[in-house]
Design a protein around this motif. Structure first.
Motif, PDB file in Angstrom:
ATOM      1  N   LEU A 190       0.851  -1.182   0.000  1.00 17.24           N
ATOM      2  CA  LEU A 190       0.000   0.000   0.000  1.00 17.24           C
ATOM      3  C   LEU A 190       0.889   1.235   0.000  1.00 17.24           C
ATOM      4  N   HIS A 191       0.265   2.375  -0.246  1.00 20.76           N
ATOM      5  CA  HIS A 191       0.940   3.670  -0.190  1.00 20.76           C
ATOM      6  C   HIS A 191       0.153   4.571   0.752  1.00 20.76           C
ATOM      7  N   LEU A 192       0.818   5.600   1.255  1.00 22.39           N
ATOM      8  CA  LEU A 192       0.167   6.550   2.155  1.00 22.39           C
ATOM      9  C   LEU A 192      -0.503   7.688   1.384  1.00 22.39           C
ATOM     10  N   ASP A 193      -0.309   7.710   0.067  1.00 18.70           N
ATOM     11  CA  ASP A 193      -0.968   8.668  -0.820  1.00 18.70           C
ATOM     12  C   ASP A 193      -1.681   7.893  -1.917  1.00 18.70           C
ATOM     13  N   ASP A 194      -2.627   8.544  -2.583  1.00 21.47           N
ATOM     14  CA  ASP A 194      -3.279   7.909  -3.724  1.00 21.47           C
ATOM     15  C   ASP A 194      -2.240   7.572  -4.792  1.00 21.47           C
ATOM     16  N   GLU A 195      -2.476   6.490  -5.523  1.00 15.13           N
ATOM     17  CA  GLU A 195      -1.633   6.125  -6.657  1.00 15.13           C
ATOM     18  C   GLU A 195      -2.456   6.331  -7.918  1.00 15.13           C
ATOM     19  N   GLU A 202      -5.348  -0.736 -20.167  1.00 16.26           N
ATOM     20  CA  GLU A 202      -4.740  -0.609 -21.490  1.00 16.26           C
ATOM     21  C   GLU A 202      -4.705   0.858 -21.887  1.00 16.26           C
ATOM     22  N   LYS A 203      -4.102   1.108 -23.019  1.00 10.70           N
ATOM     23  CA  LYS A 203      -3.916   2.462 -23.520  1.00 10.70           C
ATOM     24  C   LYS A 203      -5.188   3.295 -23.374  1.00 10.70           C
ATOM     25  N   GLY A 204      -5.027   4.478 -22.753  1.00 11.39           N
ATOM     26  CA  GLY A 204      -6.145   5.396 -22.556  1.00 11.39           C
ATOM     27  C   GLY A 204      -6.829   5.268 -21.216  1.00 11.39           C
ATOM     28  N   ASP A 205      -6.531   4.214 -20.457  1.00  8.31           N
ATOM     29  CA  ASP A 205      -7.160   4.006 -19.145  1.00  8.31           C
ATOM     30  C   ASP A 205      -6.408   4.763 -18.055  1.00  8.31           C
ATOM     31  N   MET A 206      -7.170   5.262 -17.083  1.00  8.29           N
ATOM     32  CA  MET A 206      -6.594   5.895 -15.899  1.00  8.29           C
ATOM     33  C   MET A 206      -7.211   5.251 -14.674  1.00  8.29           C
ATOM     34  N   ILE A 207      -6.396   5.082 -13.635  1.00  9.99           N
ATOM     35  CA  ILE A 207      -6.884   4.505 -12.392  1.00  9.99           C
ATOM     36  C   ILE A 207      -6.346   5.319 -11.220  1.00  9.99           C
ATOM     37  N   THR A 208      -7.169   5.459 -10.196  1.00 13.20           N
ATOM     38  CA  THR A 208      -6.740   6.044  -8.933  1.00 13.20           C
ATOM     39  C   THR A 208      -6.953   5.000  -7.857  1.00 13.20           C
ATOM     40  N   LEU A 209      -5.845   4.568  -7.251  1.00 11.63           N
ATOM     41  CA  LEU A 209      -5.913   3.639  -6.130  1.00 11.63           C
ATOM     42  C   LEU A 209      -5.813   4.464  -4.860  1.00 11.63           C
ATOM     43  N   PRO A 210      -6.823   4.396  -3.998  1.00 13.64           N
ATOM     44  CA  PRO A 210      -6.795   5.240  -2.806  1.00 13.64           C
ATOM     45  C   PRO A 210      -5.683   4.847  -1.839  1.00 13.64           C
ATOM     46  N   TYR A 239      -4.528  -2.220  -0.379  1.00 13.13           N
ATOM     47  CA  TYR A 239      -3.519  -3.193  -0.782  1.00 13.13           C
ATOM     48  C   TYR A 239      -3.683  -3.487  -2.268  1.00 13.13           C
ATOM     49  N   HIS A 240      -2.550  -3.509  -2.965  1.00 15.26           N
ATOM     50  CA  HIS A 240      -2.576  -3.723  -4.406  1.00 15.26           C
ATOM     51  C   HIS A 240      -1.230  -4.240  -4.881  1.00 15.26           C
ATOM     52  N   ARG A 241      -1.200  -4.584  -6.165  1.00 10.55           N
ATOM     53  CA  ARG A 241       0.029  -4.984  -6.845  1.00 10.55           C
ATOM     54  C   ARG A 241      -0.185  -4.749  -8.341  1.00 10.55           C
ATOM     55  N   VAL A 284      -0.398  14.576  -6.219  1.00  6.60           N
ATOM     56  CA  VAL A 284      -0.729  15.854  -5.626  1.00  6.60           C
ATOM     57  C   VAL A 284       0.529  16.279  -4.870  1.00  6.60           C
ATOM     58  N   GLY A 285       1.161  17.346  -5.304  1.00  7.12           N
ATOM     59  CA  GLY A 285       2.403  17.790  -4.661  1.00  7.12           C
ATOM     60  C   GLY A 285       3.573  16.909  -5.069  1.00  7.12           C
TER      61      GLY A 285
END
Length: 140
Positions: free
Chosen positions: A49-54, A80-88, A92-94, A110-111
């Motif tokens: 995980l991260h402490l900021d959005d990914e 795929e090409k053109g897709d955007m995702i924000t992981l909060p 937990y992710h990979r 952000v920052g």
């Protein structure tokens, strides 16, 4: 989004403005383009995980983000090409490449960017606790 024209895409510009994504770079994940490729691929696939959005925007190629659902089961998201995702922050992710072994992605923050990944278990971080609280509220 228009990945072929990301430098001038008004939709991307509006997203960056609205979400205050003030910093960005581009990373290419391919054995000929990424230093320490094998090590990086293994790191990306470690559950963390991260402490900021990914925030990731796929400019070329494809791959998979795996995230945990509220029952701690994996959900695989094909990107795929053109897709955007924000992981909060706190989820937990990979990440892994698909059979093409290539992706070029924009990383947005952000920052100033924070690259620190905390491998599971990392349940004591405030970001994780806040994310779990959000999940509990969404379930009701």
């Amino acid at each position: 989004l228009d990945a072929d024209n990301y430098e001038t895409d008004p939709c991307l510009k509006e997203i960056r403005r609205a979400e205050n994504y003030s910093w960005m770079d581009i990373v290419t994940i391919h054995k000929d383009k990424l230093p320490n490729y094998e090590e990086k691929i293994k790191t990306f696939y470690e559950e963390h995980l991260h402490l900021d959005d990914e925030i990731r925007y796929i400019l070329e190629g494809s791959g998979y983000f795996d995230v945990r659902d509220k029952d701690d089961k994996w959900i695989r998201i094909y990107m795929e090409k053109g897709d955007m995702i924000t992981l909060p922050a706190g989820i937990y992710h990979r990440f892994t490449l698909d059979e093409n072994n290539y992706v070029k992605a924009m990383r947005l923050f952000v920052g100033e960017p924070v690259w620190t990944a905390y491998n599971r278990p990392a349940d004591d971080f405030p970001a994780r606790k806040q994310y779990m609280k959000f999940l509990a509220e969404e379930a009701h």
